[in-house]
Write an enzyme that holds these catalytic residues in place. Structure first.
Site, PDB file in Angstrom:
ATOM      1  CG  HIS A   1      -1.949   1.033   1.247  1.00 25.52           C
ATOM      2  ND1 HIS A   1      -2.774   1.298   0.187  1.00 25.52           N
ATOM      3  CD2 HIS A   1      -2.285   1.926   2.217  1.00 25.52           C
ATOM      4  CE1 HIS A   1      -3.572   2.308   0.494  1.00 25.52           C
ATOM      5  NE2 HIS A   1      -3.299   2.706   1.718  1.00 25.52           N
TER       6      HIS A   1
ATOM      7  CD  GLU B   1       1.935  -1.802   3.103  1.00 27.88           C
ATOM      8  OE1 GLU B   1       2.151  -0.567   2.953  1.00 27.88           O
ATOM      9  OE2 GLU B   1       1.501  -2.537   2.202  1.00 27.88           O
TER      10      GLU B   1
ATOM     11  CE  LYS C   1      -1.361   3.795  -2.795  1.00 30.97           C
ATOM     12  NZ  LYS C   1      -1.236   2.347  -2.547  1.00 30.97           N
TER      13      LYS C   1
ATOM     14  CG  HIS D   1      -2.995   7.038  -2.111  1.00 30.00           C
ATOM     15  ND1 HIS D   1      -3.684   6.062  -2.790  1.00 30.00           N
ATOM     16  CD2 HIS D   1      -3.354   6.908  -0.813  1.00 30.00           C
ATOM     17  CE1 HIS D   1      -4.435   5.378  -1.946  1.00 30.00           C
ATOM     18  NE2 HIS D   1      -4.252   5.870  -0.737  1.00 30.00           N
TER      19      HIS D   1
END
Lengths: 428, 417
Positions: free
Chosen positions: A318, A329, A351, A356
């Site tokens: 992510h 994370e 990203k 994002h």
């Protein structure tokens, strides 16, 4: 052909991907994006769409409409989704003019009138010296602004895609915040596994770089304020990371049973092996300090895929570049994959280059994961010059790397504690 | 689609203009000639059905949680709490950790006072062209409250249900006006049938008492702008017929086996849900769509009297075509007994179809259908009686897009509502 290849260990139809389409701040279409991403280019730039005077954050990964002319957020959301879906359908050779023979699952951002539309309503000629909302309502009642209605309904984006591609049945629009794109893929895979359809179209699209959304994220202190060096602002896993960079984009995937793909001679690009999710009950914008909900989402995805942690060759993180996400994370990955395994597993955040893309991110990153599997090339985490010592990961720093990849874990964690993870596998 | 496990409704949470809790609604809707609660002055010329006063703190204990929510979220979180309690799962962690949320949501609420301050500030709008943008930036940056954004995000209704009620199996928010509610119920039922879920919390909420919400619908000229009339009597005005209603509704939908194993009883079983999207470029397409959905739904359905809870919005064309579809059912040997629940509760958009399912379950558990909701017009009064209630068809026709219908049936020896 052995029949067991058509079902997984749980007896469900194997869900494969036969077509993909992509739009990011780096460009329209898979090919151009791939070239830019392998080179490690950033799509982040100063915002020119509206005046940024006085704003704390003035950069974003905006997508320029193909005709160069921005009209409204939903307008661009629709344009990007259409482009990505067209690219995916062409690759899947699904261009029958009678329409797409399966349902549509769509991840879209919230839609609401913006200030340019409010201004137009305010300036409309209405009787009676009204002001404020009364005036806007009176202007609406004249019927001159139906085009706003048809653009700003929540079903508008899906509706435009229905007109263009004629999928079967009722389109399903989903929002799980920044996990939406992954959830759309999950909804499609579930429908196929229920034998409701052999084929489905999953699309994630988002053009949230509009004034209020930017200010609101800014007020939550979620955004990078590294305005003077846009290309270096998104720096996941760095000690100096200071927030995410809002960005726009879309991705589309044609999902179908392996049987259907083989029978019609379609090229199989990869397999959606498993989907997992778990909701968090801790906080509206932060995950539980023990990471249990994001750990649970990843573990559920592995279990759904019947994949052991050591099968994961690469993690598409992510990796938003916020201080909290990247640390959480990492810690959660350590729990799920095991410390030793994680040390040997590359984990990158695309990203760092795209920014994002919010509702679209899960779908975009699924497409990038599949492209990495196809090319045997890992996309890098760029701007990695200042490693956070508390996050000792192989982030594929700064340049792409050739490496065989068979199985990818792709993570998406949303505001509102809605977490999703996908396990994506090689075609065979 | 091969039907698998039965999807039982084992919990109903309901709050609206008519009352607080399922029992209240049963009583109110059975009152012959009962009057709807309508507010037509605050939003003149439009009407809304305002929410009844309810004790939000009884479900949302933390003041901090309350502050972080918009009113629509409070309404929905409250209704979700009622549903969980009604299904006897509230506070039971081992169950809550496995419950999947499927919420149907629109957008949250704007800060109308801030919008007004900006809209009425002539210094902004009378400025030079290139000074308007920076002036709006300044007004928003200083005026927007950080927590408000979280009150606005669609998926934060579900997010707040997670936080307040500790429901953490999974959480998905579906969007798309009325069809969000159709898809939420359909998705829950299908996942349960296929064994992809055991117990689902599905529903939605609408706060109708908002000018920003009214504006969204009035852009398409969809609102009723006259004194209150029941749904069927709004068609003749020829255009907008929506009177929005504030509603919070959640259902606990559960696999039969799962319910029995924990000793829970069902109000009713959602036998099937079917949905579609007519193009609506030609007259008759909505009716055709409903007819083909009915073909799927009616397989195995005995002919004869058919109780119908219609979710008609009052928007002229959609409502007229739905009525034409219902009228044509006699060709298939069904005799529809029609009640448009929007006449009493208003149109709850995303929450409207789950509301219809909740009312159907309530009626089935009580063994009898509701009296007419429109006792002045002939459509409901003349459609007759059903007798002992075995099944109810719920319709959901989007005021702009989408069609859905469901068949809800009695559970022998089920829960008495």
């Amino acid at each position: 052909m052995m029949s067991h290849r058509f079902t997984d260990k749980k007896g469900r139809p194997v869900v494969v991907v036969t077509g993909m389409g992509l739009v990011t701040p780096l460009g329209w279409g898979k090919q151009g994006n791939w070239g830019a991403l392998v080179e490690g280019r950033s799509g982040i730039k100063p915002i020119s769409r509206f005046p940024t005077d006085g704003l704390r954050t003035t950069i974003a990964g905006t997508v320029t409409p193909q005709n160069g002319c921005f009209s409204s957020a939903p307008g661009l959301t629709i344009e990007m989704a259409r482009f990505a879906a067209e690219e995916a359908l062409a690759e899947a050779r699904m261009t029958d003019p009678s329409g797409f023979p399966g349902p549509l699952f769509l991840a879209t951002p919230p839609a609401e009138l913006e200030w340019p539309q409010r201004q137009a309503l305010l300036e409309a000629d209405v009787a009676g010296g009204l002001s404020g909302y009364k005036r806007l309502l009176a202007a609406a009642r004249t019927g001159q602004f139906r085009s706003f209605f048809e653009t700003f309904q929540f079903s508008s984006v899906a509706d435009h895609l229905c007109v263009a591609f004629q999928p079967r049945g009722l389109p399903v629009s989903v929002s799980t915040a920044c996990a939406s794109g992954a959830t759309a893929i999950q909804l499609a895979a579930e429908a196929i596994r229920r034998h409701e359809t052999d084929i489905a179209l999953a699309v994630g699209t988002d053009s949230s770089v509009q004034l209020e959304a930017l200010i609101r994220f800014s007020l939550l202190s979620a955004l990078s304020i590294r305005n003077d060096e846009p290309a270096a602002a998104s720096r996941p896993f760095c000690r100096s990371r200071d927030g995410f960079v809002m960005a726009e984009g879309a991705a589309a995937l044609v999902l179908e049973t392996r049987r259907s793909a083989i029978e019609r001679g379609a090229q199989i690009l990869g397999v959606v092996r498993g989907c997992g999710e778990m909701a968090d009950d801790y906080h509206r914008t932060r995950s539980k300090p023990d990471g249990s909900a994001i750990i649970g989402a990843m573990r559920n995805a592995l279990a759904d895929a019947d994949a052991a942690p050591d099968e994961i060759d690469y993690v598409n993180a992510h990796g938003t570049s916020t201080p909290e996400n990247d640390k959480m994370e990492y810690l959660s990955l350590q729990t799920v994959l095991g410390k030793n395994n994680l040390e040997a597993t590359p984990v990158s955040s695309t990203k760092s280059m795209t920014g994002h893309t919010l509702s679209a991110a899960g779908a975009i990153e699924a497409v990038l994961s599949l492209m990495m599997i196809g090319a045997g090339t890992l996309l890098p985490t760029i701007n990695y010059h200042d490693p956070d010592p508390e996050i000792p990961l192989d982030v594929v720093p700064n340049s792409a790397r050739n490496a065989p990849v068979r199985t990818v874990l792709s993570n998406s964690f949303g505001f509102g504690g809605q977490n999703a993870a996908l396990v994506i596998g090689a075609p065979d | 689609m091969a039907s698998g496990r039965e999807a039982w409704i084992t919990g109903i949470g309901l709050v609206s203009s008519l009352g607080d809790g399922a029992v209240d609604h049963g009583l109110s809707l059975r009152r012959v000639g009962g009057n709807p609660v309508v507010e037509c002055e605050s939003f003149s010329p439009n009407c809304v059905h305002p929410l009844v006063a309810f004790d939000v703190a009884s479900q949302i204990h933390s003041k901090n949680d309350l502050r972080q929510m918009g009113r629509w979220q409070q309404i929905g979180v409250y209704a979700a709490g009622l549903a969980l309690a009604d299904a006897d799962v509230a506070g039971r962690k081992e169950l809550l950790d496995r419950i999947d949320i499927v919420a149907a949501a629109g957008n949250g609420e704007r800060d109308p006072e801030l919008d007004m301050r900006i809209l009425e500030n002539r210094r902004i709008w009378d400025a030079e062209e290139d000074a308007i943008g920076p002036a709006i930036n300044d007004a928003l940056q200083t005026g927007l409250r950080p927590t408000l954004y979280l009150g606005e995000l669609s998926n934060l209704l579900a997010g707040n249900i997670q936080i307040v009620h500790k429901v953490t199996g999974s959480s998905r928010t579906l969007k798309g006006e009325e069809m969000a509610g159709v898809s939420a119920v359909e998705n829950a039922v299908r996942r349960i049938a296929a064994g992809q879920a055991d117990i689902v919390l599905a529903g939605g909420a609408l706060n109708a008492e908002r000018q920003d919400l009214l504006l969204g619908y009035e852009l398409g000229c969809n609102l009723w702008a006259h004194p209150y009339q029941p749904v069927w009597q709004r068609m003749e005005a020829g255009s907008g017929g929506v009177i929005p209603g504030s509603v919070g509704v959640f259902l606990v939908i559960e696999a039969r086996e799962h319910a029995l194993a924990r000793g829970a009883r069902g109000y009713a079983v959602v036998q099937s849900v079917a949905s579609g999207r007519a193009r609506r470029s030609q007259p008759g397409e909505i009716r055709d769509s409903l007819e083909s959905l009915f073909d799927t739904l009616s397989q195995g359905l005995a002919t004869g009297p058919l109780a119908v809870l219609s979710g008609a919005s009052g928007v002229a064309r959609a409502t007229a075509e739905e009525l034409a579809f219902l009228d044509s059912l006699d060709e298939r040997h069904f005799a529809p007994v029609i009640r448009a629940y929007g006449s009493r509760l208003g149109h709850a958009v995303e929450a409207h179809f789950p509301l219809g399912i909740a009312l159907a379950a309530l009626a089935l558990s009580q063994g009898r259908f509701f009296p007419p909701f429109d006792d002045a017009g002939d459509i409901e009064v003349e459609s007759g009686e059903v007798g002992p209630l075995e099944r109810v068809m719920v319709t959901g026709v989007g005021h702009w897009r989408g069609e859905g219908i469901a068949a809800v049936e009695r559970i022998p020896a089920g829960r008495v509502g």
